[in-house]
Design a protein around this motif. Structure first.
Motif, PDB file in Angstrom:
ATOM      1  N   LYS A  87     -15.363  10.210   5.828  1.00 48.14           N
ATOM      2  CA  LYS A  87     -15.059  10.382   7.065  1.00 48.14           C
ATOM      3  C   LYS A  87     -14.717   8.688   7.797  1.00 48.14           C
ATOM      4  O   LYS A  87     -15.232   8.016   7.710  1.00 48.14           O
ATOM      5  CB  LYS A  87     -15.383  10.981   7.558  1.00 48.14           C
ATOM      6  CG  LYS A  87     -15.424  11.309   9.448  1.00 48.14           C
ATOM      7  CD  LYS A  87     -15.910  12.576  10.108  1.00 48.14           C
ATOM      8  CE  LYS A  87     -15.712  12.309  11.809  1.00 48.14           C
ATOM      9  NZ  LYS A  87     -16.312  13.166  12.010  1.00 48.14           N
ATOM     10  N   GLY A  88     -13.342   8.415   8.544  1.00 44.38           N
ATOM     11  CA  GLY A  88     -13.839   7.271   9.264  1.00 44.38           C
ATOM     12  C   GLY A  88     -12.928   6.379   8.149  1.00 44.38           C
ATOM     13  O   GLY A  88     -12.514   5.053   9.279  1.00 44.38           O
ATOM     14  N   GLN A  89     -12.423   6.744   6.622  1.00 41.90           N
ATOM     15  CA  GLN A  89     -12.170   5.662   6.251  1.00 41.90           C
ATOM     16  C   GLN A  89     -10.283   5.597   5.803  1.00 41.90           C
ATOM     17  O   GLN A  89     -10.339   6.059   6.342  1.00 41.90           O
ATOM     18  CB  GLN A  89     -12.507   6.268   4.396  1.00 41.90           C
ATOM     19  CG  GLN A  89     -12.634   5.331   3.891  1.00 41.90           C
ATOM     20  CD  GLN A  89     -12.582   5.270   2.182  1.00 41.90           C
ATOM     21  OE1 GLN A  89     -13.302   6.237   2.179  1.00 41.90           O
ATOM     22  NE2 GLN A  89     -13.038   4.182   2.058  1.00 41.90           N
ATOM     23  N   LEU A  90     -10.057   4.386   6.324  1.00 37.94           N
ATOM     24  CA  LEU A  90      -8.646   4.238   6.259  1.00 37.94           C
ATOM     25  C   LEU A  90      -8.141   4.041   3.999  1.00 37.94           C
ATOM     26  O   LEU A  90      -8.637   3.600   3.774  1.00 37.94           O
ATOM     27  CB  LEU A  90      -8.639   2.398   6.459  1.00 37.94           C
ATOM     28  CG  LEU A  90      -6.509   2.034   6.992  1.00 37.94           C
ATOM     29  CD1 LEU A  90      -5.959   3.082   7.210  1.00 37.94           C
ATOM     30  CD2 LEU A  90      -6.577   0.699   6.726  1.00 37.94           C
ATOM     31  N   VAL A  91      -7.213   5.087   4.126  1.00 38.44           N
ATOM     32  CA  VAL A  91      -6.755   5.024   2.682  1.00 38.44           C
ATOM     33  C   VAL A  91      -5.005   5.104   2.998  1.00 38.44           C
ATOM     34  O   VAL A  91      -4.664   5.449   3.717  1.00 38.44           O
ATOM     35  CB  VAL A  91      -7.270   6.300   2.194  1.00 38.44           C
ATOM     36  CG1 VAL A  91      -8.845   6.997   2.532  1.00 38.44           C
ATOM     37  CG2 VAL A  91      -6.252   7.406   2.893  1.00 38.44           C
ATOM     38  N   GLU A  92      -4.582   4.581   1.293  1.00 41.01           N
ATOM     39  CA  GLU A  92      -3.611   5.343   1.545  1.00 41.01           C
ATOM     40  C   GLU A  92      -3.018   6.662   0.561  1.00 41.01           C
ATOM     41  O   GLU A  92      -3.394   6.368  -0.531  1.00 41.01           O
ATOM     42  CB  GLU A  92      -3.118   3.641   0.265  1.00 41.01           C
ATOM     43  CG  GLU A  92      -1.199   3.775   0.424  1.00 41.01           C
ATOM     44  CD  GLU A  92      -0.052   3.072   0.949  1.00 41.01           C
ATOM     45  OE1 GLU A  92       0.776   3.777   1.865  1.00 41.01           O
ATOM     46  OE2 GLU A  92      -1.443   2.285   2.284  1.00 41.01           O
ATOM     47  N   VAL A  93      -2.068   6.378   0.947  1.00 38.88           N
ATOM     48  CA  VAL A  93      -1.793   8.735   0.874  1.00 38.88           C
ATOM     49  C   VAL A  93      -0.048   8.481   0.346  1.00 38.88           C
ATOM     50  O   VAL A  93       0.987   7.628   0.598  1.00 38.88           O
ATOM     51  CB  VAL A  93      -2.674   9.974   1.090  1.00 38.88           C
ATOM     52  CG1 VAL A  93      -3.682   9.483   1.043  1.00 38.88           C
ATOM     53  CG2 VAL A  93      -1.356   9.869   2.418  1.00 38.88           C
ATOM     54  N   SER A  94       0.294   9.609  -0.878  1.00 32.19           N
ATOM     55  CA  SER A  94       0.971   9.796  -0.789  1.00 32.19           C
ATOM     56  C   SER A  94       2.254  10.101   0.596  1.00 32.19           C
ATOM     57  O   SER A  94       1.211  10.719   1.205  1.00 32.19           O
ATOM     58  CB  SER A  94       2.365  10.713  -2.025  1.00 32.19           C
ATOM     59  OG  SER A  94       1.454  11.772  -1.625  1.00 32.19           O
TER      60      SER A  94
END
Length: 148
Positions: free
Chosen positions: A15-22
Protein backbone atom coordinates in the motif's frame (compact mmCIF):
# COMPACT_ATOMS: atom_id res chain seq x y z
CA UNK A 1 0.90 2.78 -16.71
CA UNK A 2 2.08 4.03 -13.32
CA UNK A 3 -0.33 3.66 -10.42
CA UNK A 4 -0.27 4.22 -6.66
CA UNK A 5 -1.51 1.18 -4.75
CA UNK A 6 -4.33 1.74 -2.25
CA UNK A 7 -3.96 -1.78 -0.79
CA UNK A 8 -1.32 -4.51 -0.66
CA UNK A 9 -1.54 -6.53 -3.87
CA UNK A 10 0.25 -9.85 -4.09
CA UNK A 11 2.85 -9.81 -6.83
CA UNK A 12 2.66 -6.03 -7.32
CA UNK A 13 3.58 -4.23 -4.12
CA UNK A 14 2.53 -2.72 -0.81
CA UNK A 15 0.00 0.00 0.00
CA UNK A 16 1.25 3.49 -0.92
CA UNK A 17 3.84 2.21 -3.38
CA UNK A 18 4.26 3.57 -6.90
CA UNK A 19 4.32 0.67 -9.40
CA UNK A 20 4.34 0.21 -13.16
CA UNK A 21 1.59 -2.14 -14.45
CA UNK A 22 0.14 -2.86 -17.85
CA UNK A 23 -2.54 -0.46 -19.11
CA UNK A 24 -5.23 -3.16 -19.35
CA UNK A 25 -4.58 -4.48 -15.84
CA UNK A 26 -4.82 -0.96 -14.44
CA UNK A 27 -7.89 0.13 -16.43
CA UNK A 28 -9.89 -3.11 -16.18
CA UNK A 29 -9.02 -4.37 -12.69
CA UNK A 30 -7.08 -2.05 -10.34
CA UNK A 31 -8.83 1.28 -11.00
CA UNK A 32 -12.49 0.03 -11.10
CA UNK A 33 -12.03 -1.95 -7.87
CA UNK A 34 -10.30 1.04 -6.22
CA UNK A 35 -7.21 -1.07 -5.50
CA UNK A 36 -5.04 1.65 -7.03
CA UNK A 37 -5.22 5.24 -8.20
CA UNK A 38 -3.65 6.79 -11.26
CA UNK A 39 -0.23 8.38 -10.66
CA UNK A 40 -1.09 11.92 -11.79
CA UNK A 41 0.33 15.12 -10.28
CA UNK A 42 -2.41 15.47 -7.65
CA UNK A 43 -2.11 11.91 -6.40
CA UNK A 44 1.70 12.08 -6.43
CA UNK A 45 1.60 15.23 -4.26
CA UNK A 46 -0.73 13.48 -1.81
CA UNK A 47 1.62 10.46 -1.72
CA UNK A 48 4.67 12.68 -1.06
CA UNK A 49 2.78 14.51 1.70
CA UNK A 50 1.86 11.21 3.40
CA UNK A 51 5.44 9.95 3.14
CA UNK A 52 6.82 13.20 4.60
CA UNK A 53 4.32 13.07 7.49
CA UNK A 54 5.23 9.44 8.21
CA UNK A 55 8.95 10.26 8.23
CA UNK A 56 8.34 13.23 10.54
CA UNK A 57 6.36 11.11 13.02
CA UNK A 58 9.06 8.42 13.02
CA UNK A 59 11.73 11.05 13.68
CA UNK A 60 9.71 12.52 16.57
CA UNK A 61 9.19 9.06 18.10
CA UNK A 62 12.93 8.36 17.82
CA UNK A 63 13.83 11.66 19.53
CA UNK A 64 11.32 10.97 22.30
CA UNK A 65 12.77 7.48 22.79
CA UNK A 66 16.31 8.86 23.02
CA UNK A 67 15.23 11.43 25.61
CA UNK A 68 13.47 8.73 27.61
CA UNK A 69 16.57 6.52 27.43
CA UNK A 70 18.78 9.33 28.70
CA UNK A 71 16.42 10.10 31.59
CA UNK A 72 16.01 6.40 32.48
CA UNK A 73 19.73 5.64 32.61
CA UNK A 74 20.30 8.34 35.25
CA UNK A 75 17.89 6.81 37.79
CA UNK A 76 17.85 3.74 40.00
CA UNK A 77 14.74 1.77 40.91
CA UNK A 78 14.53 0.47 44.48
CA UNK A 79 12.42 -2.59 45.26
CA UNK A 80 12.06 -4.75 48.35
CA UNK A 81 11.06 -8.40 48.57
CA UNK A 82 11.13 -11.31 50.98
CA UNK A 83 14.25 -13.45 50.68
CA UNK A 84 15.86 -16.47 52.30
CA UNK A 85 19.16 -16.54 54.18
CA UNK A 86 21.27 -17.10 51.07
CA UNK A 87 19.86 -14.03 49.25
CA UNK A 88 17.43 -15.88 46.97
CA UNK A 89 14.00 -14.32 46.69
CA UNK A 90 10.77 -16.12 47.47
CA UNK A 91 9.33 -15.79 43.97
CA UNK A 92 10.80 -13.21 41.62
CA UNK A 93 10.63 -9.56 40.58
CA UNK A 94 8.86 -9.35 37.19
CA UNK A 95 8.90 -6.71 34.48
CA UNK A 96 5.47 -5.57 35.70
CA UNK A 97 6.90 -4.87 39.17
CA UNK A 98 9.83 -2.92 37.71
CA UNK A 99 7.57 -0.90 35.37
CA UNK A 100 5.22 0.04 38.22
CA UNK A 101 8.13 1.01 40.50
CA UNK A 102 9.73 3.11 37.75
CA UNK A 103 6.47 4.97 37.24
CA UNK A 104 5.86 5.47 40.98
CA UNK A 105 9.40 6.49 41.93
CA UNK A 106 10.59 8.50 38.92
CA UNK A 107 7.43 9.24 36.84
CA UNK A 108 8.85 7.52 33.77
CA UNK A 109 6.16 5.41 32.09
CA UNK A 110 7.45 2.46 30.05
CA UNK A 111 5.39 -0.55 29.01
CA UNK A 112 6.26 -3.78 30.82
CA UNK A 113 6.70 -5.58 27.48
CA UNK A 114 9.74 -3.45 26.64
CA UNK A 115 11.79 -4.82 29.56
CA UNK A 116 14.08 -7.73 28.61
CA UNK A 117 13.76 -10.00 31.64
CA UNK A 118 13.26 -13.62 30.54
CA UNK A 119 13.23 -15.07 34.09
CA UNK A 120 12.82 -11.97 36.25
CA UNK A 121 15.09 -11.01 39.14
CA UNK A 122 15.53 -13.85 41.64
CA UNK A 123 18.33 -12.59 43.93
CA UNK A 124 18.96 -9.63 46.20
CA UNK A 125 21.32 -6.90 45.00
CA UNK A 126 21.70 -4.67 41.98
CA UNK A 127 20.75 -5.79 38.49
CA UNK A 128 21.14 -4.08 35.13
CA UNK A 129 18.04 -4.55 32.97
CA UNK A 130 17.93 -3.97 29.23
CA UNK A 131 14.95 -1.95 27.96
CA UNK A 132 14.03 -1.87 24.27
CA UNK A 133 12.36 1.53 24.07
CA UNK A 134 12.29 1.82 20.27
CA UNK A 135 13.52 -0.60 17.56
CA UNK A 136 16.95 1.05 17.38
CA UNK A 137 17.07 2.45 20.94
CA UNK A 138 18.08 0.16 23.82
CA UNK A 139 18.55 1.54 27.31
CA UNK A 140 19.73 0.07 30.61
CA UNK A 141 17.99 0.47 33.94
CA UNK A 142 19.62 -0.12 37.31
CA UNK A 143 17.35 -2.04 39.70
CA UNK A 144 18.30 -2.64 43.36
CA UNK A 145 16.42 -5.29 45.32
CA UNK A 146 16.62 -5.19 49.12
CA UNK A 147 15.19 -7.50 51.73
CA UNK A 148 11.94 -6.57 53.44
Amino acid sequence: MKVILNQDIKGQGKKGQLVEVSDGYARNYLLPKKLASEANNTNMNILHGKNDAKAYHQQMALEEALAQKEKMEKVEVLLSAKAGENGKLFGSITSKDVAEALTMQHHIKIDKKKFVMPDGIKVLGTSDIEVKIYPSVVGHLKVTVTQE
